[in-house]
Enzyme design. Structure first.
Site, PDB file in Angstrom:
ATOM      1  N   ARG A   1      11.988   1.773   3.117  1.00 52.16           N
ATOM      2  CA  ARG A   1      11.342   1.063   4.218  1.00 52.16           C
ATOM      3  C   ARG A   1      12.259  -0.086   4.596  1.00 52.16           C
ATOM      4  O   ARG A   1      12.752  -0.810   3.739  1.00 52.16           O
ATOM      5  CB  ARG A   1       9.980   0.521   3.797  1.00 52.16           C
ATOM      6  CG  ARG A   1       9.217  -0.064   4.982  1.00 52.16           C
ATOM      7  CD  ARG A   1       7.924  -0.644   4.490  1.00 52.16           C
ATOM      8  NE  ARG A   1       7.044  -1.010   5.566  1.00 52.16           N
ATOM      9  CZ  ARG A   1       6.007  -0.290   5.960  1.00 52.16           C
ATOM     10  NH1 ARG A   1       5.751   0.866   5.395  1.00 52.16           N
ATOM     11  NH2 ARG A   1       5.221  -0.724   6.914  1.00 52.16           N
TER      12      ARG A   1
ATOM     13  N   LYS B   1      21.969  -8.617  -1.483  1.00 53.08           N
ATOM     14  CA  LYS B   1      22.478  -9.806  -0.778  1.00 53.08           C
ATOM     15  C   LYS B   1      23.817  -9.537  -0.120  1.00 53.08           C
ATOM     16  O   LYS B   1      24.817  -9.294  -0.772  1.00 53.08           O
ATOM     17  CB  LYS B   1      22.602 -10.981  -1.753  1.00 53.08           C
ATOM     18  CG  LYS B   1      21.254 -11.604  -2.047  1.00 53.08           C
ATOM     19  CD  LYS B   1      21.362 -13.111  -2.274  1.00 53.08           C
ATOM     20  CE  LYS B   1      19.999 -13.717  -2.546  1.00 53.08           C
ATOM     21  NZ  LYS B   1      19.486 -13.360  -3.879  1.00 53.08           N
TER      22      LYS B   1
ATOM     23  N   ARG C   1       0.818  -1.206   0.000  1.00 55.44           N
ATOM     24  CA  ARG C   1       0.000   0.000   0.000  1.00 55.44           C
ATOM     25  C   ARG C   1       0.858   1.264   0.000  1.00 55.44           C
ATOM     26  O   ARG C   1       0.648   2.172  -0.802  1.00 55.44           O
ATOM     27  CB  ARG C   1      -0.894  -0.024   1.231  1.00 55.44           C
ATOM     28  CG  ARG C   1      -2.088   0.844   1.138  1.00 55.44           C
ATOM     29  CD  ARG C   1      -2.839   0.784   2.445  1.00 55.44           C
ATOM     30  NE  ARG C   1      -3.226  -0.575   2.798  1.00 55.44           N
ATOM     31  CZ  ARG C   1      -4.430  -1.085   2.535  1.00 55.44           C
ATOM     32  NH1 ARG C   1      -5.320  -0.369   1.917  1.00 55.44           N
ATOM     33  NH2 ARG C   1      -4.732  -2.310   2.902  1.00 55.44           N
ATOM     34  N   THR C   2       1.827   1.312   0.894  1.00 59.89           N
ATOM     35  CA  THR C   2       2.683   2.503   0.975  1.00 59.89           C
ATOM     36  C   THR C   2       3.465   2.684  -0.322  1.00 59.89           C
ATOM     37  O   THR C   2       3.600   3.788  -0.852  1.00 59.89           O
ATOM     38  CB  THR C   2       3.659   2.379   2.166  1.00 59.89           C
ATOM     39  OG1 THR C   2       2.890   2.198   3.353  1.00 59.89           O
ATOM     40  CG2 THR C   2       4.507   3.619   2.316  1.00 59.89           C
TER      41      THR C   2
ATOM     42  N   HIS D   1       7.311   6.598  10.884  1.00 58.41           N
ATOM     43  CA  HIS D   1       6.649   6.486   9.588  1.00 58.41           C
ATOM     44  C   HIS D   1       6.028   7.850   9.279  1.00 58.41           C
ATOM     45  O   HIS D   1       4.815   8.008   9.306  1.00 58.41           O
ATOM     46  CB  HIS D   1       5.590   5.385   9.663  1.00 58.41           C
ATOM     47  CG  HIS D   1       5.042   4.969   8.335  1.00 58.41           C
ATOM     48  ND1 HIS D   1       5.537   5.431   7.141  1.00 58.41           N
ATOM     49  CD2 HIS D   1       4.037   4.140   8.022  1.00 58.41           C
ATOM     50  CE1 HIS D   1       4.843   4.895   6.144  1.00 58.41           C
ATOM     51  NE2 HIS D   1       3.924   4.107   6.660  1.00 58.41           N
TER      52      HIS D   1
END
Ligand SMILES: [Zn+2]
Lengths: 159, 312
Positions: free
Chosen positions: B103, B82, B53-54, B131
């Site tokens: 995020r 990685k 959603r974000t 946030h």
């Protein structure tokens, strides 16, 4: 007055006077090794170090003393000690004389000294950053995750 | 805005918040006016944990400004991440883009990443931390529905782990608000957050903590509901018992003021009954939609400040 006190503890300590260097006095009893750890002094560079632990003191019930020969510690270096030894006094010695005497002051931030106790904090992983804590009223606070530590700060010292 | 990065709502002053919300209101009123404003600009999406959603909301916002996005993809499918440090990843992607959205599951990740890049970095959530863009869209929704001054707000649910809640509480402390925190005892606000809120608010401590909604419901202009997660409890029955006390339906709301605005960061499970959706109280879908104009406003302000690079 304080000089007398120093002379007396000097006598009781039976630790030789240093020629040139730094004497950190009035460390809370039992914290001397943490003081050395914070300063990153472990003797591996060949420094001459004397440590007195749990020495009777007028100001503190028991105090520790650390003497580092051949090294003058700067105010910035010693201020971080205020977190574990708030009453510490710093004596800079040249040719057996104390030429400077000052107290430790609480720094605004301490960098690379303490490790964050929060496992979820980015500063505890493999990232190329030093730990950083802001000194707040009653403790220290991680600049990354915001965790506040009030007690047991000595246990967070990075070795 | 004097900021290059948007990391935490704690750094947002009242003036910053108002600048963003005013711009968001302008954009919402006439989106076509900015449709080409950032043509050619690229936003890098670095999502180290899933949040469809974000991410979609940022992507939509950037495209509605005429720009485009490059997406690192999921961590599992991405080779760039990685074994690589976050500090390295952001320094690489920075070279491709005009701004970054991050995020990450670790707390403080955005703060750290911002120390390594020059392009604006927006924090889209860091672990249990901050946030801030969610906070700005929450503030926008509150302002549109109830106003930000002389506000009485109740924030209910998981206050311990809910990062949206902490961010919102910090930001609201810039305004003349009374904040009521309603939660089971085990999910109260962390003491760090309470400490900060008291610091931030100086002498006037507009914070109260409650365990029951009934104690304050009648006084509230806004009720902000968050989800209580199953995994916070040792067993299913304990969870059901506790969570059940923090769910609202039409009957609960009979004790509320007629002007109450009910918000929720979504997704919800059963903390707000569907029957509330078509009442005058419900503002949570509007709230979700507001994410686009608010993120457009933020991106516009950050990219415009950055643009040209000559006015340092
Ligand atoms: Zn931390």
């Amino acid at each position: 007055m304080s000089d007398e006190g120093d002379d007396r503890s000097e006598h009781e300590l039976r630790v030789s006077k240093i020629h040139n260097g730094t004497v950190i006095d009035h460390i809370n009893g039992g914290q001397a090794l943490n003081v050395l750890a914070i300063l990153g002094i472990d003797g591996s560079q060949g420094e001459e170090i004397s440590v007195g632990m749990n020495v009777p003191s007028d100001r503190l019930a028991r105090k520790d003393i650390v003497k580092v020969e051949g090294r003058e510690l700067s105010q910035d270096e010693v201020d971080v000690l205020s977190l574990i030894a708030p009453d510490a006094t710093i004596n800079i010695v040249r040719e057996y004389d104390v030429v400077e005497k000052h107290r430790v002051e609480r720094p605004e931030v301490v960098v690379g000294v303490l490790s964050c106790p929060n496992d979820g904090c980015i500063s505890t992983g493999d990232e190329p950053v030093d730990s950083r804590f802001e000194v707040v009223d009653d403790g220290v606070r991680c600049s990354y995750c915001g965790t506040i530590v009030r007690e047991g700060i000595a246990s967070l010292i990075e070795h | 805005m004097r900021h290059d990065h948007v990391i935490t709502s704690k750094h947002l002053s009242r003036a910053d918040v108002e600048t963003v919300l005013d711009r968001a209101a302008e954009i919402a009123a006439d989106p076509s006016a900015v449709a080409d404003r950032h043509a050619g600009a690229l936003l890098g999406l670095l999502f180290f944990e899933p949040s469809t959603r974000t991410k979609l909301s940022f992507e939509t916002a950037m495209k509605r400004l005429g720009g485009d996005v490059v997406d690192m993809g999921s961590v599992e499918s991405s080779s760039v991440t990685k074994g690589e440090t976050l500090a390295d990843t952001v320094r690489v992607i920075e070279g491709y883009t005009d701004a970054l959205v991050l995020r990450h599951p670790k707390e403080g990740a955005a703060t750290m990443a911002s120390e390594f890049v020059d392009v604006p970095l927006l924090n889209a959530g860091d672990g249990a931390g901050q946030h801030p863009t969610q906070t700005l869209l929450d503030l926008y929704t509150i302002r549109e529905n109830a106003g930000l001054d002389d506000l009485t707000i109740g924030i209910m649910g998981d206050l311990k782990y809910g990062r949206t809640v902490h961010s919102l509480a910090y930001a609201l402390s810039n305004f003349d608000t009374r904040q009521h925190f309603i939660s089971p005892e085990s999910l109260q606000l962390p003491r760090e957050v309470v400490y900060d809120l008291h610091q931030q608010q100086g002498g006037r401590t507009g914070i109260r903590e409650h365990q029951r909604l009934e104690a304050v419901l009648g006084d509230l202009d806004v009720l902000y509901v968050t989800r209580i997660q199953r995994e916070r409890f040792p067993d299913e029955s304990e969870y059901r018992k506790v969570a059940g006390e923090y769910q609202i339906d039409r009957e609960t709301l009979e004790a509320a003021s007629d002007d109450l605005t009910v918000m929720h960061p979504l997704p919800r499970v059963d903390e707000i009954a569907p029957e509330v959706d078509d009442t005058e109280y419900a503002a949570y879908f509007e709230q979700a939609h507001n994410g686009v104009p608010v993120r457009m406003a933020l991106l516009d302000l950050l990219l415009s400040e950055d643009g040209g690079g000559s006015d340092e």
